[in-house]
Design a protein around this motif. Structure first.
Motif, short mmCIF file in Angstrom:
data_model
loop_
_atom_site.label_atom_id
_atom_site.label_comp_id
_atom_site.label_asym_id
_atom_site.label_seq_id
_atom_site.Cartn_x
_atom_site.Cartn_y
_atom_site.Cartn_z
N GLN A 1 4.23 -19.37 -84.85
CA GLN A 1 3.25 -18.29 -84.77
C GLN A 1 3.87 -17.09 -84.09
OE1 GLN A 1 0.24 -20.27 -82.46
NE2 GLN A 1 -1.08 -20.33 -84.23
N PHE A 2 3.91 -15.99 -84.81
CA PHE A 2 4.52 -14.81 -84.21
C PHE A 2 3.65 -13.60 -84.51
CE2 PHE A 2 8.89 -14.37 -82.47
CZ PHE A 2 8.65 -13.15 -81.88
N GLY A 3 2.45 -13.61 -84.03
CA GLY A 3 1.53 -12.50 -84.28
C GLY A 3 1.85 -11.34 -83.37
N LEU A 4 2.30 -10.23 -83.93
CA LEU A 4 2.64 -9.08 -83.11
C LEU A 4 1.67 -7.93 -83.28
CD1 LEU A 4 6.48 -9.03 -83.58
CD2 LEU A 4 5.21 -9.87 -81.65
N ALA A 5 0.98 -7.88 -84.41
CA ALA A 5 0.06 -6.77 -84.64
C ALA A 5 -1.00 -7.22 -85.64
CB ALA A 5 0.82 -5.54 -85.14
N CYS A 6 -1.52 -6.28 -86.43
CA CYS A 6 -2.64 -6.60 -87.31
C CYS A 6 -2.28 -7.65 -88.37
CB CYS A 6 -3.16 -5.34 -87.96
SG CYS A 6 -1.92 -4.10 -88.25
N CYS A 7 -1.01 -7.74 -88.76
CA CYS A 7 -0.60 -8.76 -89.72
C CYS A 7 -0.96 -10.16 -89.23
CB CYS A 7 0.91 -8.71 -89.95
SG CYS A 7 1.41 -7.41 -91.06
N ALA A 8 -1.03 -10.32 -87.92
CA ALA A 8 -1.35 -11.62 -87.34
C ALA A 8 -2.72 -12.10 -87.81
CB ALA A 8 -1.30 -11.55 -85.83
N ILE A 9 -3.64 -11.14 -88.00
CA ILE A 9 -4.99 -11.51 -88.44
C ILE A 9 -4.92 -12.15 -89.83
CG2 ILE A 9 -7.31 -10.65 -88.89
CD1 ILE A 9 -6.52 -10.35 -86.00
N GLU A 10 -4.10 -11.54 -90.70
CA GLU A 10 -3.95 -12.07 -92.05
C GLU A 10 -3.25 -13.43 -92.01
OE1 GLU A 10 -5.31 -10.45 -94.75
OE2 GLU A 10 -6.15 -9.19 -93.18
N MET A 11 -2.30 -13.55 -91.10
CA MET A 11 -1.60 -14.83 -90.97
C MET A 11 -2.57 -15.92 -90.52
SD MET A 11 1.79 -15.71 -88.77
CE MET A 11 0.97 -15.69 -87.20
N GLY B 1 1.92 -27.98 -96.51
CA GLY B 1 2.63 -28.72 -95.47
C GLY B 1 3.01 -27.86 -94.30
N MET B 2 2.39 -26.71 -94.19
CA MET B 2 2.75 -25.80 -93.11
C MET B 2 1.77 -25.94 -91.98
SD MET B 2 4.00 -22.47 -95.03
CE MET B 2 4.94 -22.05 -93.60
N MET B 3 2.29 -26.03 -90.80
CA MET B 3 1.38 -26.08 -89.68
C MET B 3 1.92 -25.25 -88.55
SD MET B 3 1.63 -29.90 -88.31
CE MET B 3 0.85 -30.32 -86.80
N PRO B 4 1.03 -24.53 -87.88
CA PRO B 4 1.50 -23.59 -86.86
C PRO B 4 2.00 -24.30 -85.60
CG PRO B 4 -0.90 -23.63 -86.94
CD PRO B 4 -0.43 -24.49 -88.05
N ARG B 5 3.12 -23.85 -85.11
CA ARG B 5 3.64 -24.37 -83.84
C ARG B 5 3.73 -23.20 -82.88
NH1 ARG B 5 2.48 -29.09 -84.05
NH2 ARG B 5 3.80 -29.49 -82.25
N SER B 6 3.53 -23.49 -81.63
CA SER B 6 3.59 -22.42 -80.64
C SER B 6 4.92 -22.39 -79.91
CB SER B 6 2.46 -22.59 -79.62
OG SER B 6 1.23 -22.51 -80.30
N SER B 7 5.79 -23.32 -80.24
CA SER B 7 7.09 -23.33 -79.57
C SER B 7 8.19 -23.17 -80.61
CB SER B 7 7.27 -24.66 -78.84
OG SER B 7 8.63 -24.89 -78.62
N PRO B 8 9.18 -22.34 -80.34
CA PRO B 8 10.26 -22.16 -81.31
C PRO B 8 11.06 -23.44 -81.53
CG PRO B 8 10.77 -21.07 -79.24
CD PRO B 8 9.35 -21.49 -79.16
N ARG B 9 11.05 -24.33 -80.56
CA ARG B 9 11.84 -25.57 -80.68
C ARG B 9 11.31 -26.47 -81.79
NH1 ARG B 9 15.97 -24.29 -77.18
NH2 ARG B 9 15.13 -23.61 -75.20
N GLN B 10 10.01 -26.37 -82.08
CA GLN B 10 9.41 -27.27 -83.05
C GLN B 10 9.26 -26.62 -84.41
OE1 GLN B 10 5.75 -27.90 -81.04
NE2 GLN B 10 6.62 -29.31 -79.55
N ALA B 11 9.70 -25.37 -84.55
CA ALA B 11 9.40 -24.63 -85.78
C ALA B 11 10.62 -24.52 -86.69
CB ALA B 11 8.90 -23.25 -85.42
N ASP B 12 10.33 -24.41 -88.00
CA ASP B 12 11.39 -24.19 -88.98
C ASP B 12 11.38 -22.77 -89.51
OD1 ASP B 12 12.05 -27.05 -89.10
OD2 ASP B 12 10.07 -27.22 -90.00
N VAL B 13 10.18 -22.19 -89.59
CA VAL B 13 10.05 -20.86 -90.15
C VAL B 13 9.44 -19.94 -89.11
CG1 VAL B 13 9.07 -19.50 -92.02
CG2 VAL B 13 9.58 -21.91 -92.38
N MET B 14 10.04 -18.77 -88.97
CA MET B 14 9.44 -17.77 -88.10
C MET B 14 8.80 -16.71 -88.97
SD MET B 14 11.14 -15.86 -84.86
CE MET B 14 12.18 -14.64 -85.58
N ILE B 15 7.48 -16.58 -88.88
CA ILE B 15 6.80 -15.51 -89.61
C ILE B 15 6.63 -14.35 -88.65
CG2 ILE B 15 4.78 -14.85 -90.93
CD1 ILE B 15 4.25 -17.75 -91.53
N VAL B 16 7.44 -13.32 -88.84
CA VAL B 16 7.32 -12.15 -87.97
C VAL B 16 6.20 -11.28 -88.53
CG1 VAL B 16 8.49 -10.21 -86.93
CG2 VAL B 16 9.75 -12.26 -87.45
#
Lengths: 163, 233
Positions: free
Chosen positions: A33-43, A57-72
């Protein structure tokens, strides 16, 4: 993967194994999860029940250690750019980046006069998929994620890379 | 509680209200001491409520104005009061829209604006900076009084190369972030601010972006910052 990565010559067994691994990777890309601005609402909307990213099969993680994809998702300021880079470096391999929205791809509305805005997140981290829009609809984000899945499926994690 | 104890506590509270806290702190018995302290706090609260009610009863502002400039305008009236109480603090002629002050006595004036019962400006509604040109930066304050429902605007101009204004962050707590933002954007230093850091930009950013002569730095931690481009390419 570590020690096994890109170590084997291409043959039937390795090719099948490659396919299995990349299939597994592509069908469970947990995203950071990388919500920085209004795009975060759409995410968030894309993750919520109507669009439901967990179908992919996508699930939000709050830690970079557990994540594969970073959605900026959103405007990356200069102050944030250093942190984006740091968080990207903390993610475990294999890692992918999606630049969501105009700001993350090119600076967006701040292209001309935003002295404090990074003109595209690809300046600090390598981006796999760019999703245009300001902000992109959840459908657009999902298409971006499907494109990423296609990209992951084409990968050959075990096969030795040809020079 | 025995009668003696009650009498003792009443005495101590009276002493405490007149500013003598030592006699309460000197009590050996912990229970008695805490009882005395809570009674004191209660008395203080009651006193506060009493003083709060008083100014709200007289809604109109009774200010003696000089005969020279009879005006109903509040900025004029209060400007006169400030000029009387703090001679030499006005920076320009009085007018209807704002009061222009010098920075030197600003902290005392601000304290007085809040504590004076006939003014009682209890809320700093807005504070911002401005680059007014002519080698000057300006800080602007908008005050409102809940009790009297009146507004004034204060402006303080300082030279661009030596921009220092006393901080009023300890008088109006909201001023904390307001002043940090003004410092961040205009480079006005607020002397006496307890947390004088940049508000929005990174700590190691160069320059103050809302100044008219601002030049964007070339790089930030190795990241190139493109200059303004002519139109869309």
């Amino acid at each position: 993967m570590g020690i096994l990565e890109n170590k084997f010559q291409d043959n039937v067994v390795v090719a099948k194994l490659d396919k299995l691994i990349s299939w597994a990777r592509s069908t469970s890309p947990w995203y950071f999860q990388f919500g920085l601005a209004c795009c975060a609402i759409e995410m968030m909307s894309a993750a919520a029940s109507r669009h439901d990213l967990e179908r992919l099969g996508m699930m939000p993680r709050s830690s970079p250690r557990q994540a594969d994809v970073m959605i900026v998702a959103g405007t990356v300021t200069m102050k944030m750019a250093l942190r984006v880079k740091k968080l990207y470096e903390q993610m475990a391999d294999p890692k992918y980046v999606i630049a969501m929205g105009s700001c993350a791809t090119s600076g967006g509305p701040y292209w001309q006069h935003g002295y404090h805005v990074l003109k595209g997140v690809d300046i600090v981290v390598p981006v796999d998929v760019y999703v245009p829009g300001c902000p992109p609809r959840p459908e657009a984000l999902i298409e971006g994620l499907l494109k990423l899945q296609e990209k992951i499926l084409e990968e050959r994690p075990l096969t030795r890379k040809m020079a | 509680m025995s009668v003696d104890q009650e009498k003792l506590i009443a005495e101590l509270v009276e002493k405490g209200l007149s500013g003598d806290m030592d006699s309460i702190n000197a009590i050996e018995d912990r229970v008695l001491r805490s009882k005395a302290k809570s009674a004191l706090a209660k008395a203080k609260r009651a006193a506060k409520v009493a003083t709060k009610i008083v100014p709200s009863e007289k809604k109109t502002l009774e200010v003696s104005i000089d005969d020279k400039q009879p005006s109903d305008n509040l900025n004029q009236k209060i400007g006169h009061m400030i000029d009387k109480k703090f001679p030499g603090s006005l920076d320009s002629e009085l007018n209807d829209t704002h009061i222009q002050l010098k920075p030197d006595q600003w902290f005392d004036i601000a304290q007085w604006l809040k504590s004076e019962p006939s003014l009682h400006f209890d809320s700093l509604q807005c504070h911002t900076g401005m680059d007014v040109g002519d080698e000057k930066l300006e800080a602007r304050y908008n005050f409102h009084s809940m009790t009297h429902d009146h507004y004034i605007e204060i402006r303080i101009a300082v030279p661009r190369d030596n921009a220092h204004i006393p901080s009023i962050e300890q008088i109006w707590r909201i001023g904390d972030w307001f002043e940090r933002e003004t410092y961040d954007m205009f480079g006005i230093f607020f002397d006496g601010h307890r947390d004088h850091r940049r508000m929005l930009l990174p700590e190691d950013w160069e320059g103050y972006p809302l100044r008219k002569d601002y030049e964007v730095q070339e790089t930030y931690h190795g990241i190139a910052i493109p200059k303004v481009k002519e139109g869309w390419e």
